[in-house]
Write a protein that holds these residues in place. Structure first.
Motif, PDB file in Angstrom:
ATOM      1  N   ALA A  17      87.043  -3.180  86.550  1.00 26.80           N
ATOM      2  CA  ALA A  17      85.797  -3.438  86.724  1.00 26.80           C
ATOM      3  C   ALA A  17      84.704  -3.133  85.566  1.00 26.80           C
ATOM      4  CB  ALA A  17      85.132  -2.881  88.322  1.00 26.80           C
ATOM      5  N   ALA A  18      85.154  -1.897  85.223  1.00 32.09           N
ATOM      6  CA  ALA A  18      84.441  -1.220  83.866  1.00 32.09           C
ATOM      7  C   ALA A  18      84.458  -2.493  82.739  1.00 32.09           C
ATOM      8  CB  ALA A  18      85.047  -0.033  83.605  1.00 32.09           C
ATOM      9  N   THR A  19      85.617  -2.914  82.349  1.00 33.56           N
ATOM     10  CA  THR A  19      85.997  -3.697  81.241  1.00 33.56           C
ATOM     11  C   THR A  19      85.373  -5.004  81.695  1.00 33.56           C
ATOM     12  OG1 THR A  19      88.125  -2.322  80.797  1.00 33.56           O
ATOM     13  CG2 THR A  19      87.898  -4.844  79.947  1.00 33.56           C
ATOM     14  N   LEU A  20      85.436  -5.567  82.770  1.00 28.78           N
ATOM     15  CA  LEU A  20      84.856  -6.494  83.351  1.00 28.78           C
ATOM     16  C   LEU A  20      83.295  -6.800  83.162  1.00 28.78           C
ATOM     17  CD1 LEU A  20      85.350  -9.570  84.424  1.00 28.78           C
ATOM     18  CD2 LEU A  20      85.230  -8.569  86.642  1.00 28.78           C
ATOM     19  N   THR A  21      82.808  -5.617  83.408  1.00 24.57           N
ATOM     20  CA  THR A  21      81.335  -5.366  83.336  1.00 24.57           C
ATOM     21  C   THR A  21      80.953  -5.538  81.808  1.00 24.57           C
ATOM     22  OG1 THR A  21      81.082  -3.990  85.180  1.00 24.57           O
ATOM     23  CG2 THR A  21      79.388  -3.776  83.830  1.00 24.57           C
ATOM     24  N   ALA A  22      81.647  -4.969  81.089  1.00 24.49           N
ATOM     25  CA  ALA A  22      81.322  -4.982  79.673  1.00 24.49           C
ATOM     26  C   ALA A  22      81.734  -6.485  79.144  1.00 24.49           C
ATOM     27  CB  ALA A  22      82.434  -4.305  78.532  1.00 24.49           C
ATOM     28  N   ALA A  23      82.463  -7.245  79.634  1.00 21.75           N
ATOM     29  CA  ALA A  23      82.326  -8.816  79.395  1.00 21.75           C
ATOM     30  C   ALA A  23      81.060  -9.490  79.789  1.00 21.75           C
ATOM     31  CB  ALA A  23      83.813  -9.216  79.974  1.00 21.75           C
ATOM     32  N   VAL A  24      80.924  -9.050  80.991  1.00 18.68           N
ATOM     33  CA  VAL A  24      79.245  -9.823  81.522  1.00 18.68           C
ATOM     34  C   VAL A  24      78.281  -9.219  80.695  1.00 18.68           C
ATOM     35  CG1 VAL A  24      77.966  -9.983  83.262  1.00 18.68           C
ATOM     36  CG2 VAL A  24      80.306  -9.737  83.973  1.00 18.68           C
ATOM     37  N   ALA A  25      78.186  -7.965  80.314  1.00 20.66           N
ATOM     38  CA  ALA A  25      77.170  -7.635  79.477  1.00 20.66           C
ATOM     39  C   ALA A  25      77.197  -8.251  78.011  1.00 20.66           C
ATOM     40  CB  ALA A  25      77.156  -5.996  79.121  1.00 20.66           C
ATOM     41  N   ALA A  26      78.223  -8.482  77.564  1.00 20.66           N
ATOM     42  CA  ALA A  26      78.590  -9.006  76.015  1.00 20.66           C
ATOM     43  C   ALA A  26      77.769 -10.593  76.250  1.00 20.66           C
ATOM     44  CB  ALA A  26      79.807  -9.208  75.813  1.00 20.66           C
ATOM     45  N   LEU A  27      77.773 -11.154  77.296  1.00 20.67           N
ATOM     46  CA  LEU A  27      77.225 -12.367  77.448  1.00 20.67           C
ATOM     47  C   LEU A  27      75.865 -12.582  76.919  1.00 20.67           C
ATOM     48  CD1 LEU A  27      79.000 -13.710  80.657  1.00 20.67           C
ATOM     49  CD2 LEU A  27      79.435 -14.469  78.476  1.00 20.67           C
ATOM     50  N   ALA A  28      75.042 -11.332  77.150  1.00 14.69           N
ATOM     51  CA  ALA A  28      73.684 -11.355  76.829  1.00 14.69           C
ATOM     52  C   ALA A  28      73.362 -10.883  75.510  1.00 14.69           C
ATOM     53  CB  ALA A  28      72.773 -10.318  77.895  1.00 14.69           C
ATOM     54  N   GLY A  29      74.426 -10.874  74.808  1.00 15.55           N
ATOM     55  CA  GLY A  29      74.506 -10.465  73.159  1.00 15.55           C
ATOM     56  C   GLY A  29      73.561 -11.444  72.437  1.00 15.55           C
ATOM     57  N   ARG A  30      72.991 -11.161  71.342  1.00 11.67           N
ATOM     58  CA  ARG A  30      72.066 -11.922  70.539  1.00 11.67           C
ATOM     59  C   ARG A  30      72.927 -12.382  69.325  1.00 11.67           C
ATOM     60  NH1 ARG A  30      66.727  -8.652  69.442  1.00 11.67           N
ATOM     61  NH2 ARG A  30      66.481 -10.446  68.201  1.00 11.67           N
ATOM     62  N   PRO A  31      73.428 -13.531  69.286  1.00 16.11           N
ATOM     63  CA  PRO A  31      74.161 -13.822  68.106  1.00 16.11           C
ATOM     64  C   PRO A  31      73.771 -14.040  66.858  1.00 16.11           C
ATOM     65  CG  PRO A  31      73.903 -15.982  69.497  1.00 16.11           C
ATOM     66  CD  PRO A  31      73.438 -14.581  70.250  1.00 16.11           C
ATOM     67  N   GLY A  32      72.090 -14.109  66.847  1.00 15.31           N
ATOM     68  CA  GLY A  32      71.708 -14.619  65.659  1.00 15.31           C
ATOM     69  C   GLY A  32      71.317 -13.202  64.815  1.00 15.31           C
ATOM     70  N   ALA A  33      71.389 -11.859  65.333  1.00  9.14           N
ATOM     71  CA  ALA A  33      70.886 -10.756  64.747  1.00  9.14           C
ATOM     72  C   ALA A  33      72.099 -10.178  63.867  1.00  9.14           C
ATOM     73  CB  ALA A  33      70.564  -9.840  65.662  1.00  9.14           C
TER      74      ALA A  33
END
Length: 454
Positions: free
Chosen positions: A384-400
């Motif tokens: 679940a901890a690794t899965l949470t990191a995957a979900v959080a990564a979806l909110a990353g800002r690809p342009g910066a």
């Protein structure tokens, strides 16, 4: 420099790039030191002091400075160039390791001396991994071939961290464990010396970093949030899985030998996954693939907890390994693409730091949970901890980007005056109570927590 045309990108084509074989081989020799040093320091400290507690403290100090100062060392490489930065780091690091080997050669060494030498040595390991990945970016224009290069780099790195403890294990059959520390010093000194003398590295000038007003301080920009988050999640999963497999074996009275084979399956799966990932011409972007890879790893780890026996667990762990190298390789690719040319080494170092910090945190957290929750639940929590990191990564800002500006690679250079060995100054090539037992895979995995990737 422009990449020569080799037809369809392949791993063989990567090694046919001018200067690639020699540069990569030299970097790999130096990086082998990071596969040998952790277990060697642990064994030599145990032998010299007769105390596992002291040895654990020595390793903790070595690992802490190795991990925490990694972005700072990479920032110096970006600012001053690989030759001016890596050479003194390697010499100081090797010298301190040699001193540690001498101090721990015979039993009776003072614990404060070993701790001080380990603390100092951990501050100076040269960031050969991030630097080599930045060299790949400077050597190769084609994005598909660069993917192959990063995939090859990740698989070789995995093999180095598997073979390093085995090499120390063979050495300590004939010599004190401190000989493994001395070997580590020799590997990093020789490997770095040859590496910085290779044309793609020796011809690099730190002009871009200076014009970008790099201060030598490590900086993390929002564009790196996604790869760093996923790398930390992968590290959490790896660190937790080490202890979970050991607990599984102990609860079922299999012994450490079985646990070693299960963890070896993890490394084998990671190597296979890395090769497959690098060979595929992906149609989806790296930023889309990365959370999916992390999510697959998290789900596989969670499911591994319901394995009825060691055979099923081994298969599940091997499947989990299939996603580790691809996730980390993709993280490095995104970090490299997000970074301005003069700050590529720092970008890779942040991913390294995230993996190592996550691994340490995962080990510590699962160590606490194992005494309070059923083993299957602990597997689920780690997944679940690794899965949470995957979900959080979806909110990353690809342009910066790192360095507060967007870097877009230009089209392949066609200047006929650019020779095969030339490296443009605006694209840094570095942008990057008895005798201890022979180390097992358990010891190898424990050694990785002191700073797995550097």
């Amino acid at each position: 420099m422009p990449t020569p045309a080799f037809g369809r990108p392949s791993y063989a084509a990567v090694l046919r790039v001018p200067h690639a074989r020699r540069t990569f081989a030299a970097a790999s020799v130096g990086r082998l030191s990071y596969g040998t040093v952790s277990i060697a320091v642990l064994l030599s400290a145990t032998r010299a002091t007769g105390s596992y507690a002291v040895a654990g403290t020595v390793m903790a100090l070595f690992g802490a400075t190795t991990v925490l100062l990694s972005p700072l060392r990479a920032a110096f490489v970006d600012r001053y160039g690989p030759r001016r930065a890596l050479t003194p780091m390697a010499l100081i690091h090797a010298g301190l390791l040699a001193a540690l080997a001498v101090a721990s050669w015979r039993p009776g060494a003072p614990a404060p001396l070993l701790a001080g030498l380990a603390l100092a040595a951990g501050a100076f390991p040269p960031p050969l991994g991030p630097t080599m990945r930045a060299v790949w970016s400077g050597l190769i224009d084609d994005s598909r071939l660069l993917q192959r290069a990063f995939g090859l780099d990740g698989v070789v790195e995995e093999l180095l961290f598997v073979s390093g403890p085995l090499l120390v294990g063979a050495l300590v059959r004939w010599a004190p464990p401190a000989a493994g520390v001395a070997l580590s010093a020799l590997l990093v000194a020789v490997g770095t010396a040859v590496f910085v003398a290779c044309p793609p590295v020796a011809g690099t000038r730190p002009g871009t970093a200076r014009r970008g007003r790099s201060t030598g301080r490590p900086r993390l920009a929002p564009g790196l949030a996604q790869p760093v988050t996923v790398a930390a999640g992968v590290g959490l999963g790896i660190g937790a899985l080490d202890l979970l497999v050991l607990a599984f074996a102990e609860q079922r009275h299999y012994g450490d030998g079985v646990a070693a084979w299960v963890l070896a399956a993890l490394s084998a799966g990671s190597a296979v996954g890395g090769l497959l990932n690098g060979a595929v011409d992906w149609r989806t972007s790296a930023r889309v693939r990365l959370p999916a890879l992390a999510a697959a790893l998290g789900l596989t780890l969670a499911v591994a907890g319901i394995a009825p026996g060691v055979a099923v667990l081994t298969a599940a762990v091997a499947c989990a390994g299939l996603f580790i190298a691809p996730a980390l390789t993709t993280s490095y690719l995104i970090a490299d693409e997000s970074a301005a040319p003069g700050l590529r080494t720092q970008a890779g170092a942040w991913v390294n730091t995230a993996v190592n910090a996550g691994s340490s945190a995962g080990s510590a957290a699962v160590g606490v949970l194992l005494g309070r929750l059923p083993l299957g639940v602990c597997f689920a929590v780690s997944g679940a901890a690794t899965l949470t990191a995957a979900v959080a990564a979806l909110a990353g800002r690809p342009g910066a980007v790192l360095g507060a500006r967007r870097y877009r690679p230009g089209p392949p250079a066609t200047d006929p005056e650019r020779s095969v060995g030339a490296v443009p100054s605006d694209v840094p090539a570095e942008a990057g109570g008895g005798s201890p037992a022979v180390p097992s895979a358990r010891g190898a995995r424990q050694g990785r927590r002191g700073g797995r990737r550097r």
